[in-house]
Design an enzyme around this catalytic site. Sequence first.
Site, PDB file in Angstrom:
ATOM      1  N   LYS A  22       0.838  -1.208   0.000  1.00 40.66           N
ATOM      2  CA  LYS A  22       0.000   0.000   0.000  1.00 40.66           C
ATOM      3  C   LYS A  22       0.875   1.261   0.000  1.00 40.66           C
ATOM      4  O   LYS A  22       0.678   2.169  -0.805  1.00 40.66           O
ATOM      5  CB  LYS A  22      -0.887  -0.003   1.248  1.00 40.66           C
ATOM      6  CG  LYS A  22      -1.542   1.323   1.530  1.00 40.66           C
ATOM      7  CD  LYS A  22      -2.311   1.326   2.824  1.00 40.66           C
ATOM      8  CE  LYS A  22      -1.485   1.611   4.057  1.00 40.66           C
ATOM      9  NZ  LYS A  22      -1.310   3.011   4.425  1.00 40.66           N
ATOM     10  N   ASN A  23       1.844   1.313   0.908  1.00 36.91           N
ATOM     11  CA  ASN A  23       2.624   2.549   1.046  1.00 36.91           C
ATOM     12  C   ASN A  23       3.472   2.840  -0.189  1.00 36.91           C
ATOM     13  O   ASN A  23       3.705   4.003  -0.515  1.00 36.91           O
ATOM     14  CB  ASN A  23       3.510   2.490   2.300  1.00 36.91           C
ATOM     15  CG  ASN A  23       2.688   2.670   3.576  1.00 36.91           C
ATOM     16  OD1 ASN A  23       1.502   2.992   3.511  1.00 36.91           O
ATOM     17  ND2 ASN A  23       3.310   2.451   4.721  1.00 36.91           N
ATOM     18  N   CYS A 118      -3.890  13.587  13.209  1.00 33.16           N
ATOM     19  CA  CYS A 118      -3.985  12.166  12.912  1.00 33.16           C
ATOM     20  C   CYS A 118      -3.936  11.418  14.226  1.00 33.16           C
ATOM     21  O   CYS A 118      -3.307  11.877  15.182  1.00 33.16           O
ATOM     22  CB  CYS A 118      -2.807  11.776  12.026  1.00 33.16           C
ATOM     23  SG  CYS A 118      -2.599  10.022  11.850  1.00 33.16           S
ATOM     24  N   ARG A 123       2.110  14.512  13.410  1.00 33.92           N
ATOM     25  CA  ARG A 123       2.488  14.226  12.021  1.00 33.92           C
ATOM     26  C   ARG A 123       2.416  15.439  11.096  1.00 33.92           C
ATOM     27  O   ARG A 123       1.598  15.484  10.175  1.00 33.92           O
ATOM     28  CB  ARG A 123       1.636  13.086  11.472  1.00 33.92           C
ATOM     29  CG  ARG A 123       1.810  11.813  12.239  1.00 33.92           C
ATOM     30  CD  ARG A 123       1.009  10.693  11.643  1.00 33.92           C
ATOM     31  NE  ARG A 123       1.738  10.015  10.597  1.00 33.92           N
ATOM     32  CZ  ARG A 123       1.237   9.007   9.897  1.00 33.92           C
ATOM     33  NH1 ARG A 123       0.024   8.591  10.104  1.00 33.92           N
ATOM     34  NH2 ARG A 123       1.950   8.419   8.971  1.00 33.92           N
ATOM     35  N   ASP A 308       5.345   0.450  11.941  1.00 33.86           N
ATOM     36  CA  ASP A 308       4.073  -0.107  11.462  1.00 33.86           C
ATOM     37  C   ASP A 308       3.861  -1.559  11.899  1.00 33.86           C
ATOM     38  O   ASP A 308       2.823  -2.145  11.576  1.00 33.86           O
ATOM     39  CB  ASP A 308       3.994  -0.005   9.928  1.00 33.86           C
ATOM     40  CG  ASP A 308       3.673   1.408   9.473  1.00 33.86           C
ATOM     41  OD1 ASP A 308       3.379   2.261  10.328  1.00 33.86           O
ATOM     42  OD2 ASP A 308       3.715   1.665   8.251  1.00 33.86           O
ATOM     43  N   ARG A 400      -8.410   0.181   4.988  1.00 34.02           N
ATOM     44  CA  ARG A 400      -7.419   1.088   4.411  1.00 34.02           C
ATOM     45  C   ARG A 400      -6.144   0.339   4.034  1.00 34.02           C
ATOM     46  O   ARG A 400      -5.428   0.770   3.133  1.00 34.02           O
ATOM     47  CB  ARG A 400      -7.055   2.178   5.425  1.00 34.02           C
ATOM     48  CG  ARG A 400      -8.208   3.072   5.792  1.00 34.02           C
ATOM     49  CD  ARG A 400      -7.736   4.201   6.649  1.00 34.02           C
ATOM     50  NE  ARG A 400      -6.554   4.825   6.034  1.00 34.02           N
ATOM     51  CZ  ARG A 400      -5.753   5.665   6.656  1.00 34.02           C
ATOM     52  NH1 ARG A 400      -5.975   5.993   7.898  1.00 34.02           N
ATOM     53  NH2 ARG A 400      -4.716   6.176   6.024  1.00 34.02           N
TER      54      ARG A 400
HETATM   55  C1  UD1 Z   1       5.160   6.575   6.126  1.00 35.53           C
HETATM   56  C2  UD1 Z   1       4.163   5.427   6.030  1.00 35.53           C
HETATM   57  C3  UD1 Z   1       3.665   5.057   7.427  1.00 35.53           C
HETATM   58  C4  UD1 Z   1       4.854   4.752   8.341  1.00 35.53           C
HETATM   59  C5  UD1 Z   1       5.861   5.894   8.331  1.00 35.53           C
HETATM   60  C6  UD1 Z   1       7.133   5.576   9.097  1.00 35.53           C
HETATM   61  C7  UD1 Z   1       3.133   5.901   3.878  1.00 35.53           C
HETATM   62  C8  UD1 Z   1       1.918   6.274   3.129  1.00 35.53           C
HETATM   63  N1  UD1 Z   1       3.037   5.874   5.211  1.00 35.53           N
HETATM   64  O1  UD1 Z   1       4.454   7.683   6.673  1.00 35.53           O
HETATM   65  O2  UD1 Z   1       2.826   3.905   7.311  1.00 35.53           O
HETATM   66  O3  UD1 Z   1       4.391   4.581   9.667  1.00 35.53           O
HETATM   67  O4  UD1 Z   1       6.248   6.193   6.965  1.00 35.53           O
HETATM   68  O5  UD1 Z   1       7.725   4.430   8.603  1.00 35.53           O
HETATM   69  O6  UD1 Z   1       4.160   5.587   3.301  1.00 35.53           O
HETATM   70  N2  UD1 Z   1       7.470  14.186  10.234  1.00 35.53           N
HETATM   71  C9  UD1 Z   1       7.590  15.528  10.480  1.00 35.53           C
HETATM   72  N3  UD1 Z   1       7.436  16.384   9.427  1.00 35.53           N
HETATM   73  C10 UD1 Z   1       7.171  15.949   8.173  1.00 35.53           C
HETATM   74  C11 UD1 Z   1       7.055  14.575   7.934  1.00 35.53           C
HETATM   75  C12 UD1 Z   1       7.225  13.709   8.986  1.00 35.53           C
HETATM   76  O7  UD1 Z   1       7.820  15.961  11.609  1.00 35.53           O
HETATM   77  O8  UD1 Z   1       7.045  16.779   7.261  1.00 35.53           O
HETATM   78  C13 UD1 Z   1       7.654  13.226  11.351  1.00 35.53           C
HETATM   79  C14 UD1 Z   1       6.425  12.367  11.602  1.00 35.53           C
HETATM   80  O9  UD1 Z   1       5.498  13.014  12.448  1.00 35.53           O
HETATM   81  C15 UD1 Z   1       7.065  11.153  12.248  1.00 35.53           C
HETATM   82  C16 UD1 Z   1       8.413  11.026  11.519  1.00 35.53           C
HETATM   83  O10 UD1 Z   1       8.639  12.307  10.962  1.00 35.53           O
HETATM   84  O11 UD1 Z   1       7.280  11.389  13.612  1.00 35.53           O
HETATM   85  C17 UD1 Z   1       8.468   9.996  10.404  1.00 35.53           C
HETATM   86  O12 UD1 Z   1       7.381  10.191   9.545  1.00 35.53           O
HETATM   87  P1  UD1 Z   1       7.434   9.832   7.992  1.00 35.53           P
HETATM   88  O13 UD1 Z   1       8.565   8.907   7.736  1.00 35.53           O
HETATM   89  O14 UD1 Z   1       7.363  11.091   7.214  1.00 35.53           O
HETATM   90  O15 UD1 Z   1       6.080   9.071   7.834  1.00 35.53           O
HETATM   91  P2  UD1 Z   1       5.084   9.124   6.605  1.00 35.53           P
HETATM   92  O16 UD1 Z   1       5.830   9.304   5.336  1.00 35.53           O
HETATM   93  O17 UD1 Z   1       3.980  10.077   6.911  1.00 35.53           O
END
Ligand code: UD1
Length: 420
Positions: A22-23, A118, A123, A308, A400
């Site tokens: 999915k991701n 969320c 996030r 995850d 989802r």
């Molecule tokens: C992706 C995955 C999610 C997984 C996560 C971590 C998808 C669709 N989702 O989410 O299932 O749990 O990776 O492996 O691929 N953060 C910030 N600012 C940002 C972006 C992230 O502070 O702009 C923080 C987040 O709150 C979190 C950390 O960075 O604490 C890691 O998040 P991130 O790797 O970005 O997760 P996603 O890409 O949202």
Amino acid sequence: MDQIIVTGMKSLHGRISIAGAKNACLALMPAALLSEETLTLTNVPKLSDIVTMQVLLESLGLSVSDLKDTDKITLTSRTVTNYVADYEIVRKMRASILVLGPLLAREGRAVVSLPGGCAIGARPVDLHLFALEKLGAKLELRDGYVHATARNGLAGCYIDFPFVSVGATESALMAATLAKGTTVLKNAAREPEVVDLVTCLRKMGAKIDGEGTDEIKVEGVSKLNGAKHAVVSDRIELGTYMLAPAITGGNVEFIGGRRDLLEAFCNKLEETGIKISETSKGISVQQNEKRIQAIDIVTEPFPGFPTDLQAQMMALLCTADGISNLEERIFENRFMHAPELIRMGANIKILGGTARVTGVRQLKGAPVMATDLRASVSLILAGLGAKGETLISRVYHLDRGYEKVVRKLKGIGAKIERIK
Ligand code: UD1
């Protein structure tokens, strides 16, 4: 609203086929915005998040084929007719932010709603915006929307992420493919889903090196073409289902499962005493009813233990011999499954970012509430090992991210039903 009833303590035997990730798919679909030609994706899982991304892309003018009877979708973006990603769609799924980079690279402008809060923490999307600004975008936050422009196109640059983000790495990668010059991403995410995106972008004509390491280099090109790409297999679905026979006892083979994408998790599972072997078609798990040992885990970016799979691993450790410490380092507030597991008889104490699980002999079925995608499947896993019936509410979270979850578990002998 639908509910799931699980009757526990049946040992599980047979095979489960692992779907496409999915991701990975949620990043691959917006990549279609980067080309006027068709992007064809196969091994696409049938999930509500994929449909949400489809609806979002269609709202921007893409034509996207139907996923109903196949695992293939085609996405064609001849012209972009709208560059506004509306709140009503974006609020359903955070990954919607992934249209921002490609839209900006293709059109020089994009307006995307902020995803908002969320269930598993604040996030924010600041790292996505940080990367796009470095690439030359002008950004303004107004009325809950990010208004982004790059009138003269994006320009290659050096982006050093302050911490690892999967999504921000994907945003920067997609935008940089059409930027003028070279972009270097430092402290980039190394997740297999990022590698899969790069593999697909390369088929589309992008010039990228270094994926799978923390430094990725992108040489901008003026145009990308169409491509065909099979989505990488879902390591999180695999890890989740590997825990089912680990909890109940049994022997299950996971077709298409890849240990190399899940090494840290497999090592930890083996540390508990579970046997894992690689087969010609995937991976198999054997558990011969011995009590498993407590272990400690710390969630980290790839190649560390994936956040995850933290909730699902906790479901297993509830009945381990000894005390397990699960430290969550990626998301704050990602222990919402703990109170529900406690309702089933687990002994869990949350101490800041760590859950301390003291193993009990046996969980007991109870009515419980799903709070997010991975939490909900952890309750199913716990129910499979519990005595009696577990009734899980709010199971729409599962749709989802888990394709045919009831059918797949029934196929290996679980007693599980979805009821209206
Ligand atoms: C992706 C995955 C999610 C997984 C996560 C971590 C998808 C669709 N989702 O989410 O299932 O749990 O990776 O492996 O691929 N953060 C910030 N600012 C940002 C972006 C992230 O502070 O702009 C923080 C987040 O709150 C979190 C950390 O960075 O604490 C890691 O998040 P991130 O790797 O970005 O997760 P996603 O890409 O949202």
